[in-house]
Design an enzyme around this catalytic site. Structure first.
Site, PDB file in Angstrom:
ATOM      1  N   ASP A   1       6.553  29.899  21.301  1.00 29.49           N
ATOM      2  CA  ASP A   1       5.034  30.434  20.965  1.00 29.49           C
ATOM      3  C   ASP A   1       5.259  31.592  20.348  1.00 29.49           C
ATOM      4  O   ASP A   1       6.154  32.440  20.532  1.00 29.49           O
ATOM      5  CB  ASP A   1       4.517  30.651  22.385  1.00 29.49           C
ATOM      6  CG  ASP A   1       3.252  31.495  22.436  1.00 29.49           C
ATOM      7  OD1 ASP A   1       2.615  31.670  21.191  1.00 29.49           O
ATOM      8  OD2 ASP A   1       2.656  31.681  23.516  1.00 29.49           O
TER       9      ASP A   1
ATOM     10  N   SER B   1      -3.367  27.800  20.015  1.00 27.61           N
ATOM     11  CA  SER B   1      -3.626  28.975  20.930  1.00 27.61           C
ATOM     12  C   SER B   1      -5.054  29.551  20.460  1.00 27.61           C
ATOM     13  O   SER B   1      -5.117  29.810  19.217  1.00 27.61           O
ATOM     14  CB  SER B   1      -2.738  30.151  20.658  1.00 27.61           C
ATOM     15  OG  SER B   1      -3.118  31.216  21.016  1.00 27.61           O
TER      16      SER B   1
ATOM     17  N   MET C   1       0.200  36.407  30.748  1.00 24.73           N
ATOM     18  CA  MET C   1       0.778  37.574  30.369  1.00 24.73           C
ATOM     19  C   MET C   1       0.279  38.853  31.085  1.00 24.73           C
ATOM     20  O   MET C   1      -0.446  39.861  30.577  1.00 24.73           O
ATOM     21  CB  MET C   1       0.788  37.805  28.600  1.00 24.73           C
ATOM     22  CG  MET C   1       1.519  37.081  27.831  1.00 24.73           C
ATOM     23  SD  MET C   1       1.001  37.095  26.150  1.00 24.73           S
ATOM     24  CE  MET C   1      -0.279  35.709  26.200  1.00 24.73           C
TER      25      MET C   1
ATOM     26  N   MET D   1       9.343  32.865  23.890  1.00 24.38           N
ATOM     27  CA  MET D   1       8.559  33.671  23.014  1.00 24.38           C
ATOM     28  C   MET D   1       9.285  33.776  21.691  1.00 24.38           C
ATOM     29  O   MET D   1      10.390  34.514  21.877  1.00 24.38           O
ATOM     30  CB  MET D   1       8.252  34.899  23.813  1.00 24.38           C
ATOM     31  CG  MET D   1       7.125  34.828  24.802  1.00 24.38           C
ATOM     32  SD  MET D   1       5.467  33.934  24.284  1.00 24.38           S
ATOM     33  CE  MET D   1       5.000  35.194  23.130  1.00 24.38           C
TER      34      MET D   1
HETATM   35  C1  DX5 Z   1       1.287  36.186  21.659  1.00 28.40           C
HETATM   36  C2  DX5 Z   1       0.856  34.956  22.126  1.00 28.40           C
HETATM   37  C3  DX5 Z   1       0.674  33.707  21.591  1.00 28.40           C
HETATM   38  C4  DX5 Z   1      -0.178  33.794  20.323  1.00 28.40           C
HETATM   39  C5  DX5 Z   1       0.577  33.106  19.064  1.00 28.40           C
HETATM   40  O1  DX5 Z   1       1.251  36.951  22.595  1.00 28.40           O
HETATM   41  O2  DX5 Z   1       1.252  34.323  23.429  1.00 28.40           O
HETATM   42  O3  DX5 Z   1       0.266  32.408  22.069  1.00 28.40           O
HETATM   43  O4  DX5 Z   1      -1.459  33.692  20.318  1.00 28.40           O
HETATM   44  O5  DX5 Z   1      -0.291  33.396  17.944  1.00 28.40           O
HETATM   45  P1  DX5 Z   1       0.336  32.966  16.350  1.00 28.40           P
HETATM   46  O6  DX5 Z   1       0.507  31.352  16.452  1.00 28.40           O
HETATM   47  O7  DX5 Z   1      -0.627  33.258  15.724  1.00 28.40           O
HETATM   48  O8  DX5 Z   1       1.867  33.741  16.402  1.00 28.40           O
HETATM   49 ZN    ZN Z   2       0.996  32.279  24.288  1.00 30.64          ZN
END
Ligand code: DX5
Ligand code: ZN
Length: 273
Positions: free
Chosen positions: A223, A56, A116, A185
């Site tokens: 994720d 990401s 999002m 998520m």
């Molecule tokens: C959170 C995002 C993720 C985030 C993951 O809302 O959708 O993609 O960047 O980051 P890490 O791996 O740091 O939890």
């Molecule tokens: Zn994400």
């Protein structure tokens, strides 16, 4: 403008993996027991798994984004995860189509745009035209989810649906035969660097179970909080596309970090098979 989609799931990944140092040790034996799905649609019934790493860019250094993405790719990352936040659906603001357009120029890897945002239908065409290959929308943000998923497909992108930690898998029953992938998520969306919520693992397992019972072809993406300590649980539960921000770009070298995550995932899979 409609584009021919790039980067179908799994295409060309075997040869890429084979050229990597750790892969010789871990992917070699694994590749003999696993098959590579070459393209969507995946086989209707299968017992095979292809693990992919999708860094990401939320945690990357935006002043040298191209370089950071390239570095993660050298470590085996095969998808670029792009977190789009609107300050309404989630309490944070990030990037939009112009950044996707710039990324498109510096990488051939599929761009996985995780929207999002509220009213995603309004922005899906713009993301597709900017170079998105995969587009996912939140179940919680879509009033007409079936229509939105078909809108994504009409732009020649792979269509994904996302569920927050508080949303049950059952909320997706009627769209699982439409989507190319489901994103679970494992943190509440909005920020990078949060702690993995172990209570989401059962949803990954359930999605894998339903897929096999119903003979469907979606892949399972996970994720949030995916790191060396959690990646084993994620792949053992059935996670296939591993999104990682902090664990790849947070500190140290993105190439080494990506390699280490894929190595840990492969080892966990070898224990599983
Ligand atoms: C959170 C995002 C993720 C985030 C993951 O809302 O959708 O993609 O960047 O980051 P890490 O791996 O740091 O939890
Ligand atoms: Zn994400």
């Amino acid at each position: 403008m409609c584009r021919v989609p790039r980067g179908r799931f799994g295409a060309g990944l075997a040869s890429k993996l084979a050229s990597m140092s750790w892969a010789n040790r871990f992917w070699g034996p694994l590749s003999r027991v696993l098959e590579f799905p070459q393209a969507i649609p995946r086989p209707r019934s299968y017992e095979t798994t292809l693990i992919e790493l999708a860094p990401s860019i939320l945690s990357a250094d935006f002043s040298r984004l191209g370089e950071q993405v390239r570095a993660a790719g050298e470590g085996g990352a095969s998808v670029v995860h792009v977190d789009v936040m609107d300050g309404h659906f989630v309490p944070n603001l990030t990037i939009g189509p112009p950044v996707v357009k710039s990324l498109r120029k510096v990488t051939k890897l599929p761009l996985d745009c995780h929207l999002m945002i509220e009213n995603p239908d309004e922005f899906i065409p713009m993301f597709a035209e900017s170079g998105a290959d995969w587009i996912s929308v939140h179940q919680e943000a879509c009033r007409h989810l079936n229509r939105t998923l078909h809108l994504i497909k009409s732009h020649n992108c792979l269509a994904g649906v996302v569920i927050n930690p508080a949303t049950p898998v059952d909320a997706l029953t009627e769209v699982l035969d439409v989507v190319d992938y489901v994103l679970v998520m494992s943190v509440n969306p909005g920020f990078g660097g949060q702690k993995f919520i172990p209570g989401t693992l059962h949803k990954i397992r359930r999605l894998a179970e339903i897929r096999s019972q119903r003979g469907l072809g979606y892949r399972i993406e996970v994720d949030g909080g995916v790191a060396l300590e959690t990646v084993g649980d994620v792949v053992r539960a059935g996670g296939e596309i591993l999104v990682a921000g902090n664990a790849v770009f947070g500190s140290g070298d993105p190439t080494r970090n990506a390699e280490a995550l894929l190595k840990a995932a492969s080892e966990a899979m070898l224990l599983k098979v």
